[in-house]
Design a protein around this motif. Sequence first.
Motif, PDB file in Angstrom:
ATOM      1  N   GLY A 292     -37.889 -17.136  22.576  1.00  0.00           N
ATOM      2  CA  GLY A 292     -36.211 -16.941  22.973  1.00  0.00           C
ATOM      3  C   GLY A 292     -36.518 -15.648  23.611  1.00  0.00           C
ATOM      4  O   GLY A 292     -37.394 -14.984  24.562  1.00  0.00           O
ATOM      5  N   GLY A 293     -35.890 -15.324  23.287  1.00  0.00           N
ATOM      6  CA  GLY A 293     -35.218 -13.366  24.149  1.00  0.00           C
ATOM      7  C   GLY A 293     -35.371 -13.512  25.292  1.00  0.00           C
ATOM      8  O   GLY A 293     -34.204 -14.337  25.691  1.00  0.00           O
ATOM      9  N   GLU A 294     -34.635 -12.388  25.732  1.00  0.00           N
ATOM     10  CA  GLU A 294     -34.144 -12.521  26.990  1.00  0.00           C
ATOM     11  C   GLU A 294     -34.482 -11.787  27.788  1.00  0.00           C
ATOM     12  O   GLU A 294     -35.227 -10.024  27.856  1.00  0.00           O
ATOM     13  N   ILE A 295     -34.866 -11.858  29.383  1.00  0.00           N
ATOM     14  CA  ILE A 295     -35.621 -10.988  30.160  1.00  0.00           C
ATOM     15  C   ILE A 295     -35.335  -9.599  30.711  1.00  0.00           C
ATOM     16  O   ILE A 295     -33.821 -10.107  30.982  1.00  0.00           O
ATOM     17  N   MET A 296     -35.911  -8.622  30.543  1.00  0.00           N
ATOM     18  CA  MET A 296     -34.992  -7.395  30.729  1.00  0.00           C
ATOM     19  C   MET A 296     -35.484  -6.167  31.680  1.00  0.00           C
ATOM     20  O   MET A 296     -36.582  -6.003  31.430  1.00  0.00           O
ATOM     21  N   SER A 297     -34.924  -6.001  32.986  1.00  0.00           N
ATOM     22  CA  SER A 297     -35.855  -4.858  33.685  1.00  0.00           C
ATOM     23  C   SER A 297     -35.678  -3.253  32.312  1.00  0.00           C
ATOM     24  O   SER A 297     -35.181  -3.012  31.914  1.00  0.00           O
ATOM     25  N   LEU A 298     -36.792  -2.692  32.756  1.00  0.00           N
ATOM     26  CA  LEU A 298     -37.133  -1.721  32.145  1.00  0.00           C
ATOM     27  C   LEU A 298     -35.813  -0.747  32.202  1.00  0.00           C
ATOM     28  O   LEU A 298     -35.597   0.076  31.360  1.00  0.00           O
TER      29      LEU A 298
ATOM     30  N   ARG B  66     -43.430   4.835  27.753  1.00  0.00           N
ATOM     31  CA  ARG B  66     -43.547   6.621  28.534  1.00  0.00           C
ATOM     32  C   ARG B  66     -42.968   7.142  28.990  1.00  0.00           C
ATOM     33  O   ARG B  66     -41.982   8.257  28.817  1.00  0.00           O
ATOM     34  N   ARG B  67     -41.771   6.180  29.273  1.00  0.00           N
ATOM     35  CA  ARG B  67     -40.149   6.539  29.958  1.00  0.00           C
ATOM     36  C   ARG B  67     -38.961   7.290  29.007  1.00  0.00           C
ATOM     37  O   ARG B  67     -38.608   7.518  29.006  1.00  0.00           O
ATOM     38  N   LEU B  68     -39.310   6.610  27.796  1.00  0.00           N
ATOM     39  CA  LEU B  68     -38.396   7.003  27.168  1.00  0.00           C
ATOM     40  C   LEU B  68     -39.299   8.438  26.363  1.00  0.00           C
ATOM     41  O   LEU B  68     -37.949   8.482  26.334  1.00  0.00           O
ATOM     42  N   CYS B  69     -40.229   8.948  26.681  1.00  0.00           N
ATOM     43  CA  CYS B  69     -40.754   9.498  26.380  1.00  0.00           C
ATOM     44  C   CYS B  69     -40.352  10.900  27.371  1.00  0.00           C
ATOM     45  O   CYS B  69     -40.059  11.755  27.212  1.00  0.00           O
TER      46      CYS B  69
END
Length: 220
Positions: free
Chosen positions: A53-59, A92-95
């Motif tokens: 399941g889940g949802e496709i999300m952009s970064l 990486r982007r979260l950091c």
Amino acid sequence: MTERDDPATLRITEIFLSLQGEANTVGRPTTFVRLTGCPLRCTYCDTAYAFGGGEIMSLDAIIGRVQKEGAQYVTVTGGEPLAQPACTELLRRLCDLGLSVSLETSGALDIAEVDERVSRVVDLKTPGSAESARNHYGNIAHLRRHDQVKFVICDRQDYEWARMKCEEYALATRVDDVLFSPSAEEMDAATLAGWILEDGLDVRFQIQLHKLLWGDEPGR
């Protein structure tokens, strides 16, 4: 190109704010990003709802949700988050945002490409998990002090196996925290705590704080 090959998206089961229930930031308000899918089927898994399941999300959308929650601590988990290639770019982007980022991973996949700023909580699967053959022992060479190694203990056999692995790989010299956690369904927590004290192990005993507070409620 499939959704899992697209470097700009991830399949997400949930994003939520809670208290960290495990590891060395236990009790800290933390935003959890739970990725969908896992190649393992551990006997004690408590997040089987994240297998599909889940949802496709952009970064960009994922990062926007994380920023909206406002917590300094962020944990990327699953499922098995590293099963989706774009996970490393998300980390990486979260950091880059100056957040304190941890990754919860099964230890079955290579952690070498994970940003060095991330605290990687790496499982070593015990025999009781029925997935110990999937352990990627090459990951041990990539561990740094601020990483953590986790054992989920189901019985005395698991405990002895985990103790042996701690000695074999000198884990206490590689990471600041080696975590011993009782399997909620199979291992009495007080019994495990007693074994650790009797043997004087250099490990951190932990129980799942979030389970004590909210039970098995998803998204907490």
